[in-house]
Design a protein around this motif. Structure first.
Motif, mmCIF file in Angstrom:
data_model
loop_
_atom_site.group_PDB
_atom_site.id
_atom_site.type_symbol
_atom_site.label_atom_id
_atom_site.label_comp_id
_atom_site.label_asym_id
_atom_site.label_seq_id
_atom_site.Cartn_x
_atom_site.Cartn_y
_atom_site.Cartn_z
ATOM 1 N N ASN A 83 -4.200 -4.481 6.954
ATOM 2 C CA ASN A 83 -4.423 -4.567 5.521
ATOM 3 C C ASN A 83 -3.063 -4.572 4.844
ATOM 4 O O ASN A 83 -2.086 -4.019 5.360
ATOM 5 N N ALA A 84 -3.000 -5.192 3.690
ATOM 6 C CA ALA A 84 -1.750 -5.236 2.947
ATOM 7 C C ALA A 84 -1.409 -3.857 2.398
ATOM 8 O O ALA A 84 -2.301 -3.071 2.075
ATOM 9 N N PRO A 85 -0.117 -3.542 2.284
ATOM 10 C CA PRO A 85 0.257 -2.289 1.626
ATOM 11 C C PRO A 85 -0.309 -2.221 0.218
ATOM 12 O O PRO A 85 -0.495 -3.247 -0.448
ATOM 13 N N ALA A 86 -0.590 -1.019 -0.245
ATOM 14 C CA ALA A 86 -1.211 -0.813 -1.549
ATOM 15 C C ALA A 86 -0.271 -1.191 -2.683
ATOM 16 O O ALA A 86 0.959 -1.196 -2.533
ATOM 17 N N ALA A 87 -0.856 -1.493 -3.834
ATOM 18 C CA ALA A 87 -0.119 -1.718 -5.078
ATOM 19 C C ALA A 87 -0.503 -0.607 -6.038
ATOM 20 O O ALA A 87 -1.674 -0.503 -6.421
ATOM 21 N N ASP A 88 0.450 0.234 -6.396
ATOM 22 C CA ASP A 88 0.186 1.350 -7.308
ATOM 23 C C ASP A 88 -1.034 2.149 -6.875
ATOM 24 O O ASP A 88 -1.878 2.539 -7.691
ATOM 25 N N GLY A 89 -1.126 2.377 -5.565
ATOM 26 C CA GLY A 89 -2.205 3.191 -5.024
ATOM 27 C C GLY A 89 -3.493 2.456 -4.750
ATOM 28 O O GLY A 89 -4.431 3.039 -4.195
ATOM 29 N N ILE A 90 -3.577 1.173 -5.088
ATOM 30 C CA ILE A 90 -4.792 0.380 -4.852
ATOM 31 C C ILE A 90 -4.623 -0.390 -3.542
ATOM 32 O O ILE A 90 -3.777 -1.290 -3.446
ATOM 33 N N ASP A 91 -5.432 -0.033 -2.541
ATOM 34 C CA ASP A 91 -5.330 -0.701 -1.240
ATOM 35 C C ASP A 91 -6.492 -1.649 -0.996
ATOM 36 O O ASP A 91 -6.735 -2.066 0.130
ATOM 37 N N GLU A 92 -7.209 -2.005 -2.062
ATOM 38 C CA GLU A 92 -8.375 -2.869 -1.932
ATOM 39 C C GLU A 92 -8.097 -4.252 -2.502
ATOM 40 O O GLU A 92 -7.424 -4.394 -3.518
ATOM 41 N N ALA A 93 -8.642 -5.269 -1.850
ATOM 42 C CA ALA A 93 -8.737 -6.611 -2.417
ATOM 43 C C ALA A 93 -10.208 -6.865 -2.744
ATOM 44 O O ALA A 93 -11.100 -6.138 -2.281
ATOM 45 N N PHE A 94 -10.462 -7.882 -3.537
ATOM 46 C CA PHE A 94 -11.827 -8.231 -3.936
ATOM 47 C C PHE A 94 -11.944 -9.753 -3.988
ATOM 48 O O PHE A 94 -10.951 -10.457 -4.123
ATOM 49 N N CYS A 95 -13.179 -10.223 -3.894
ATOM 50 C CA CYS A 95 -13.441 -11.653 -4.048
ATOM 51 C C CYS A 95 -14.606 -11.829 -5.023
ATOM 52 O O CYS A 95 -15.718 -12.172 -4.625
#
Length: 414
Positions: free
Chosen positions: A97-109
């Motif tokens: 999984n990609a490293p988190a952005a500002d604590g968000i480690d989720e992607a969505f579609c």
């Protein structure tokens, strides 16, 4: 003029934004939250879907939704979060999984019918005035500067309004960009096209990619328990495959990824095969009284699925620049002009990466060697996925020092 033959009274706004999809609604919302009067126009009727999109919202884009207080609203639509990415290279498979952005480690579609409506509602809640089925026909100019627009309404009438800044968020074929004659700074031809459909009852574990010669197959889980299943197809083959998609797509899955084909056969296709092929380009982002945001100003090849995340990033950058420009009075254009440098600094490396990736050619030997060294080095695998999620800069991952570290196995997670 209106249906009665009388032109509606001219109104004045701080900002008029043309285009109410991801970039336009987000920019409008952010401007209104800063206390500005905003008019948002779109030629479409809402709510409505936007088919020319593969919908992926990477961690960097999801983090902006969280910052704006909208990520929980997206979760409430039933759009599943994605924390697992699989890249099948035929000779090996990478998971992470990609490293988190500002604590968000989720992607969505998210389906665009869902996401666009969510953003538009948030813009209107912030005080944005929205007119749908409103097609801009003409600019109002004053002293060589854009001063407003005239548009036709659903009933055939004509209205006009003035503004201190006009923003075009009206897509890659932007009428606003044409009206202001925005220079194209860089462009490249179409290298591939995307063909996809939605399937019910398709078992998907996160986000999946299958890299094959002249193809990149993909699976994303989306709203309503559905999955998006499709393929990036080399431009030389694209027209033929798109024309015969009903038979060719499953044949290609059978030949290139039998396990994907088996799941596709067991699922129920719930849409026709959709197609998109676009060239990448970068336009000048600002001028006297105008600015461009989202695909209107910068369109990347969709192989990296960066469009929505880019739109959110640029909405953040542009709204801050316009806010400062409005406070600067006569110097507004000079202040807003900083947006171009800010946009290009963060986007050009990924733009070039997307351009090369879209050629769907075998990677050069050093990159093949790099892929060969990745198995067993989880942090390096996650870093690579972070390039797409825009949580790891392209220059950082492909830096010589990082290359040497991966090749030597020093990035292996303890």
């Amino acid at each position: 003029m209106g249906a009665s033959g009388v032109m509606a009274q001219r109104q004045a706004y701080d900002v008029i934004i043309v285009g109410a999809r991801c970039a336009g609604s987000a920019t409008a919302m952010l401007m209104a939250r800063r206390g500005h009067s905003v008019l948002l126009l779109d030629a479409d009727r809402f709510p409505s879907d936007f088919e020319a999109s593969t919908h992926l919202l990477w961690q960097s884009g999801a983090a902006r939704l969280a910052k704006w207080g909208l990520l929980d609203r997206l979760r409430e639509t039933g759009c599943p979060s994605i924390r697992k990415i699989t890249l099948d290279l035929a000779v090996m498979s990478l998971e992470g999984n990609a490293p988190a952005a500002d604590g968000i480690d989720e992607a969505f579609c998210p389906r665009r019918l869902v996401l666009d409506e969510l953003l538009l509602e948030a813009a209107q809640e912030a005080g944005v005035e929205f007119h749908q089925e409103s097609r801009v026909r003409e600019l109002i100019m004053q002293d060589g500067r854009v001063h407003g627009v005239r548009w036709t309404t659903a009933d055939g009438g004509t209205e006009e309004a003035t503004c201190r800044m006009l923003i075009g968020a009206d897509g890659a074929s932007s009428p606003v960009a044409k009206m202001v004659d925005a220079p194209v700074l860089d462009e490249h031809p179409r290298h591939e096209g995307i063909i996809w459909a939605y399937f019910d009852n398709f078992p998907a574990e996160g986000m999946e990619f299958y890299s094959r010669p002249r193809r990149m197959l993909m699976v994303y889980p989306t709203n309503n328990g559905q999955s998006l299943v499709g393929s990036c197809v080399h431009q030389e083959d694209y027209a033929e495959v798109a024309r015969e998609a009903d038979t060719r797509m499953l044949e290609e899955f059978e030949a290139l990824a039998p396990s994907l084909a088996a799941r596709t056969r067991q699922a129920t296709q719930s849409s026709r095969w959709l197609t998109r092929s676009t060239k990448g380009f970068r336009r000048q982002a600002t001028g006297p009284g105008w600015a461009l945001v989202g695909d209107a100003g910068l369109t990347m090849d969709p192989i990296t699925a960066a469009g929505i995340s880019n739109a959110f990033r640029d909405a953040d950058l542009l709204s801050a620049a316009v806010h400062d420009g409005l406070a600067a009075g006569a110097d507004i254009d000079a202040v807003v002009a900083r947006f171009q440098d800010e946009r290009d600094a963060v986007s050009i490396p990924l733009y070039e990466f997307a351009k090369e990736s879209s050629k769907l050619e075998p990677p050069p030997q050093p990159i093949m060697d790099l892929f060969g060294a990745l198995p067993g080095q989880q942090d390096a695998i996650d870093q690579y996925f972070g390039v797409f999620a825009q949580t790891v800069p392209v220059s950082e991952f492909f830096a010589e020092a990082n290359f040497v570290r991966i090749m030597s196995g020093q990035s292996q997670t303890a």
